[in-house]
Design an enzyme around this catalytic site. Structure first.
Site, PDB file in Angstrom:
ATOM      1  N   ARG A  37      20.260  37.199 -22.211  1.00 50.65           N
ATOM      2  CA  ARG A  37      20.272  35.763 -22.188  1.00 50.65           C
ATOM      3  C   ARG A  37      20.893  35.288 -20.748  1.00 50.65           C
ATOM      4  O   ARG A  37      21.243  34.083 -20.947  1.00 50.65           O
ATOM      5  CB  ARG A  37      20.751  35.287 -23.322  1.00 50.65           C
ATOM      6  CG  ARG A  37      20.176  35.571 -24.594  1.00 50.65           C
ATOM      7  CD  ARG A  37      20.861  34.823 -25.783  1.00 50.65           C
ATOM      8  NE  ARG A  37      19.980  35.168 -26.990  1.00 50.65           N
ATOM      9  CZ  ARG A  37      20.351  35.939 -27.992  1.00 50.65           C
ATOM     10  NH1 ARG A  37      21.519  36.581 -27.569  1.00 50.65           N
ATOM     11  NH2 ARG A  37      19.607  36.401 -28.981  1.00 50.65           N
ATOM     12  N   LYS A  56      13.311  27.969  -9.646  1.00 48.15           N
ATOM     13  CA  LYS A  56      12.299  28.300 -10.458  1.00 48.15           C
ATOM     14  C   LYS A  56      11.981  29.630 -10.660  1.00 48.15           C
ATOM     15  O   LYS A  56      12.018  30.118  -9.365  1.00 48.15           O
ATOM     16  CB  LYS A  56      11.047  27.535  -9.661  1.00 48.15           C
ATOM     17  CG  LYS A  56      10.719  26.280  -9.898  1.00 48.15           C
ATOM     18  CD  LYS A  56       9.389  25.810  -9.759  1.00 48.15           C
ATOM     19  CE  LYS A  56       9.043  24.345 -10.141  1.00 48.15           C
ATOM     20  NZ  LYS A  56       7.737  23.805  -9.699  1.00 48.15           N
ATOM     21  N   GLU A 103       4.806  26.112   3.947  1.00 46.94           N
ATOM     22  CA  GLU A 103       5.817  25.378   3.030  1.00 46.94           C
ATOM     23  C   GLU A 103       6.500  24.317   3.984  1.00 46.94           C
ATOM     24  O   GLU A 103       6.928  23.252   3.599  1.00 46.94           O
ATOM     25  CB  GLU A 103       6.580  26.236   2.343  1.00 46.94           C
ATOM     26  CG  GLU A 103       5.827  27.226   1.414  1.00 46.94           C
ATOM     27  CD  GLU A 103       5.521  26.293   0.043  1.00 46.94           C
ATOM     28  OE1 GLU A 103       5.924  25.124  -0.096  1.00 46.94           O
ATOM     29  OE2 GLU A 103       4.767  26.918  -0.837  1.00 46.94           O
ATOM     30  N   LYS A 108      14.738  20.014   0.099  1.00 54.78           N
ATOM     31  CA  LYS A 108      14.273  20.744  -1.220  1.00 54.78           C
ATOM     32  C   LYS A 108      15.522  20.414  -2.334  1.00 54.78           C
ATOM     33  O   LYS A 108      15.300  19.861  -3.525  1.00 54.78           O
ATOM     34  CB  LYS A 108      13.817  22.159  -1.262  1.00 54.78           C
ATOM     35  CG  LYS A 108      13.504  22.485  -2.560  1.00 54.78           C
ATOM     36  CD  LYS A 108      12.601  23.918  -2.674  1.00 54.78           C
ATOM     37  CE  LYS A 108      12.285  24.141  -4.019  1.00 54.78           C
ATOM     38  NZ  LYS A 108      11.413  25.322  -4.141  1.00 54.78           N
ATOM     39  N   GLU A 128      11.665  19.190 -13.151  1.00 52.70           N
ATOM     40  CA  GLU A 128      10.235  18.651 -12.534  1.00 52.70           C
ATOM     41  C   GLU A 128       9.535  17.659 -13.629  1.00 52.70           C
ATOM     42  O   GLU A 128       8.453  17.761 -14.009  1.00 52.70           O
ATOM     43  CB  GLU A 128       9.287  19.934 -12.500  1.00 52.70           C
ATOM     44  CG  GLU A 128       8.110  19.671 -11.351  1.00 52.70           C
ATOM     45  CD  GLU A 128       7.150  20.730 -10.850  1.00 52.70           C
ATOM     46  OE1 GLU A 128       6.122  20.690 -11.121  1.00 52.70           O
ATOM     47  OE2 GLU A 128       7.873  21.653 -10.515  1.00 52.70           O
ATOM     48  N   ARG A 176      10.253  15.768  -8.701  1.00 50.56           N
ATOM     49  CA  ARG A 176      10.097  17.159  -7.849  1.00 50.56           C
ATOM     50  C   ARG A 176       8.679  17.750  -7.811  1.00 50.56           C
ATOM     51  O   ARG A 176       8.442  18.484  -7.031  1.00 50.56           O
ATOM     52  CB  ARG A 176      11.106  18.108  -8.891  1.00 50.56           C
ATOM     53  CG  ARG A 176      10.925  19.514  -8.429  1.00 50.56           C
ATOM     54  CD  ARG A 176      11.866  20.549  -8.971  1.00 50.56           C
ATOM     55  NE  ARG A 176      11.719  21.606  -8.457  1.00 50.56           N
ATOM     56  CZ  ARG A 176      12.625  22.752  -9.019  1.00 50.56           C
ATOM     57  NH1 ARG A 176      14.050  22.544  -9.761  1.00 50.56           N
ATOM     58  NH2 ARG A 176      12.482  23.828  -8.389  1.00 50.56           N
ATOM     59  N   ASN A 216       4.953  20.024  -4.860  1.00 53.94           N
ATOM     60  CA  ASN A 216       3.687  20.684  -4.934  1.00 53.94           C
ATOM     61  C   ASN A 216       2.500  20.233  -4.374  1.00 53.94           C
ATOM     62  O   ASN A 216       1.518  20.655  -4.369  1.00 53.94           O
ATOM     63  CB  ASN A 216       3.325  20.783  -6.383  1.00 53.94           C
ATOM     64  CG  ASN A 216       4.235  21.481  -7.379  1.00 53.94           C
ATOM     65  OD1 ASN A 216       4.535  22.873  -7.183  1.00 53.94           O
ATOM     66  ND2 ASN A 216       5.131  21.056  -8.265  1.00 53.94           N
ATOM     67  N   HIS A 265      -0.381  22.447  -3.668  1.00 50.33           N
ATOM     68  CA  HIS A 265      -0.539  23.596  -4.430  1.00 50.33           C
ATOM     69  C   HIS A 265      -1.384  23.608  -5.567  1.00 50.33           C
ATOM     70  O   HIS A 265      -1.732  24.694  -6.206  1.00 50.33           O
ATOM     71  CB  HIS A 265       1.046  23.790  -5.134  1.00 50.33           C
ATOM     72  CG  HIS A 265       1.918  24.076  -4.264  1.00 50.33           C
ATOM     73  ND1 HIS A 265       2.246  23.661  -3.029  1.00 50.33           N
ATOM     74  CD2 HIS A 265       2.902  25.182  -4.242  1.00 50.33           C
ATOM     75  CE1 HIS A 265       3.510  24.221  -2.434  1.00 50.33           C
ATOM     76  NE2 HIS A 265       3.563  25.290  -3.069  1.00 50.33           N
ATOM     77  N   HIS A 272      -2.904  27.142  -5.758  1.00 52.81           N
ATOM     78  CA  HIS A 272      -2.529  27.843  -6.965  1.00 52.81           C
ATOM     79  C   HIS A 272      -4.007  28.145  -7.383  1.00 52.81           C
ATOM     80  O   HIS A 272      -4.234  29.346  -8.123  1.00 52.81           O
ATOM     81  CB  HIS A 272      -1.756  27.235  -7.994  1.00 52.81           C
ATOM     82  CG  HIS A 272      -0.308  27.360  -7.605  1.00 52.81           C
ATOM     83  ND1 HIS A 272       0.444  26.568  -8.180  1.00 52.81           N
ATOM     84  CD2 HIS A 272       0.110  28.041  -6.683  1.00 52.81           C
ATOM     85  CE1 HIS A 272       1.824  26.962  -7.798  1.00 52.81           C
ATOM     86  NE2 HIS A 272       1.707  27.885  -6.850  1.00 52.81           N
ATOM     87  N   HIS A 274       0.188  33.307  -0.464  1.00 54.76           N
ATOM     88  CA  HIS A 274       0.499  32.064  -0.913  1.00 54.76           C
ATOM     89  C   HIS A 274       0.300  30.884  -0.054  1.00 54.76           C
ATOM     90  O   HIS A 274      -0.119  29.892  -0.290  1.00 54.76           O
ATOM     91  CB  HIS A 274       1.813  32.002  -1.679  1.00 54.76           C
ATOM     92  CG  HIS A 274       2.280  30.836  -2.268  1.00 54.76           C
ATOM     93  ND1 HIS A 274       1.616  30.029  -3.214  1.00 54.76           N
ATOM     94  CD2 HIS A 274       3.232  29.937  -1.817  1.00 54.76           C
ATOM     95  CE1 HIS A 274       2.224  28.922  -3.557  1.00 54.76           C
ATOM     96  NE2 HIS A 274       3.283  28.737  -2.741  1.00 54.76           N
TER      97      HIS A 274
END
Length: 552
Positions: A307, A329, A371, A416, A426, A430, A434, A437, A441, A454
């Site tokens: 955990r 993330k 990026e 960022k 997000e 936020r 993206n 993206h 993606h 990517h």
């Protein structure tokens, strides 16, 4: 510029690299061992045999003292044991820059044995080095490294030769020397992230060589669990393990296959199995050493094993340093979509060492600029202009401007962090991170995670997003041109060629995390430095994407 001293074990490549540096920099080359043999008239093994090591060390110290008095700044190649005497270490520190060429003893032995064989094949009488004459030369080399490594690491610069040819090592050293003066003025750039318990991001050229010190500040238990990939392992693990061990840590290493395919449930389960086999405890840290794949995968493992265990992110790719390692993330891919399984989980430290970018293949380094361009488009027109002004210098990377590169990476991290401090999970702002993206993606997913890196997919996604924004009357054509020209100048793709069809992209976009009420929310630029989040008519999206994919 002062003398340059190459130090390290026999077999680290000092002589070969020294010759290359002397040729490329137009400097004289002085080899201390060769000077000793020239003056004494005998080979070094014979000197050792006749007079013993103490006599040889005295001779070596005298030759070194004479060499540093030469008026022209030279490349000075030293013997492996020159650091044994403190007066030699002091002399080198006073008269120049010491560069420690790190090599694993096993590789060192293989190189020395190969050299011995080449000399025999060319009809030469091979030099029988004292350290190779015993029954266990590998143990001799390992003992020597253990005895001398602390002295080697006093060097101003450290360059690993693991898995690198001599030309690459010489190129890295030239970059270090070119920017040494600037480097001395560039302190580590630290940005504290005020999310959760808070943590620091650090941008420091050469920071990986000081990892042990950063970990000690976190007061972690001695056992640390490093996960890296098969490309990164040989470059950094051999030099990291002795550093960590010398500082009192007990490092354990696990290696996953390089590539996007490792962001899978299978590799995640393998890491769990390894941690359980090692009886890893809740306070013991998991260290992600690698690019975005390793960072995402290991981050998710840290978030979920027991955990949650302490996580250290050490991003080694440009893309990871400015983006994926920042913000918490973590996750793995699902066959139906990228990053669909994961968690928000912040590290205890992010250490970005831009010198690791020197070892990347050009394509892997280039993808990271996507990026960075993204940050310019969504938040920072000044950063965008800085990239435009320096695109050729940044893309070439044969001698990267260290101060500028550190500044750019730190600026992206700051941008960022400002966003995630406002919207950690997000739920609103936020989402602007993206930009590019949504299409990117979808392209990665539809092409099977591997055809496009990517950053390359994001670059194409930004081209599509800008075209959509222009068609919707949001983005001026001149800014579309500026964006696409900068992407091209940095070596990124702006046109599509491949087998994926438009309908595959449109279907994959419905699994995008920004879909609300079955409507894709697009990040649309209004001007360079400003974006909005909006939905778009389906027919407009289909028309622009179909045209971009080269279909009617």
């Amino acid at each position: 510029m002062r003398h340059v001293f190459l130090i390290g074990l026999s077999g680290s490549g000092k002589s070969t690299v020294g010759r290359l540096l002397a040729q490329r920099l137009g400097r004289p080359l002085l080899d201390v061992d060769a000077l000793i043999e020239q003056e004494y008239g005998e080979r070094i093994p014979a000197i050792f045999a006749r007079h013993g090591e103490e006599y040889f060390r005295t001779l070596e110290a005298r030759i070194l003292a004479h060499a540093v008095q030469q008026p022209d700044d030279a490349i000075i190649v030293t013997g492996g044991g020159i650091v044994v005497r403190s007066e030699n270490r002091t002399l080198m520190a006073q008269h120049g820059v010491r560069i420690f060429l790190y090599v694993d003893p096993q590789d060192s032995l293989a190189r020395l044995q190969a050299q011995h064989l080449r000399e025999q094949q060319h009809g030469q009488t091979p030099e029988i080095r004292p350290l190779l004459s015993g029954t266990d030369p590998l143990a001799n080399l390992q003992r020597m490294l253990a005895d001398r490594e602390a002295w080697y690491r006093e060097a101003e610069l450290i360059c690993s030769t693991q898995g690198k040819h001599a030309e690459q090592v010489a190129g890295e050293i030239m970059t270090m020397l070119d920017d040494l003066t600037a480097l001395e003025r560039v302190a580590p750039i630290v940005r504290h992230v005020n999310v959760g318990a808070g943590y620091d991001t650090v941008v420091e050229w050469g920071g990986l060589q000081r990892l042990a010190g950063y970990l000690q500040k976190l007061q972690l238990p001695p056992r640390v669990f490093i996960v890296t990939d098969s490309n990164i392992h040989d470059l950094y693990i051999p030099s990291l393990l002795p550093q960590l061990t010398a500082a009192g840590f007990e490092p354990c290493v696990y290696t996953v296959p390089a590539g996007e395919g490792s962001k899978s449930q299978q590799q995640l389960s393998a890491i769990y199995d390894w941690l359980l086999e090692q009886h890893a405890e809740r306070r013991e840290a998991l260290i992600a050493l690698g690019g975005g794949v390793v960072g995402d995968l290991v981050g998710y493992a840290a978030a979920t094993y027991l955990r949650g265990v302490p996580l250290i992110q050490i991003p080694t790719s440009l893309l990871a340093q400015v983006d994926s390692a920042i913000g918490g993330k973590t996750g793995i891919n699902h066959p139906r979509g990228k990053n669909l399984i994961g968690a928000f989980y912040h590290p205890r430290l992010v250490l970005a060492d831009p010198s690791t970018l020197l070892s990347l293949p050009e394509r892997s380094r280039t993808e990271g600029w996507a990026e960075i361009v993204k940050y310019g488009i969504i938040l920072d027109a000044e950063l965008f202009a800085l990239l435009e002004a320096n695109a050729d210098l940044l893309r070439d990377f044969s001698r990267p401007p260290i101060a500028l590169l550190c500044q750019i990476i730190a600026r992206c991290i700051d941008l960022k962090v400002m966003v995630i401090e406002e919207d950690e999970r997000e739920q609103g702002r936020r989402a602007i991170l993206n930009y590019g993206h949504t299409f990117g993606h979808a392209l990665e997913n539809a092409s099977g995670y591997g055809e496009w890196l990517h950053g390359e997919a994001v670059s194409l996604g930004m081209v599509v997003a800008a075209a959509l924004a222009q068609a919707a009357g949001l983005f001026d054509e001149k800014d579309v041109v500026r964006q696409n020209q900068l992407l091209m100048a940095l070596g990124l793709p702006t046109t599509y060629s491949g087998s994926v069809r438009a309908h595959d992209i449109l279907a994959a976009m419905q699994l995008d995390k920004k879909v609300v009420g079955k409507r894709v929310r697009w990040i649309m630029p209004r001007q360079i430095g400003e974006v909005v989040i909006t939905s778009l008519p389906d027919d407009l999206v289909e028309r622009i994407i179909t045209a971009f994919m080269g279909e009617k």
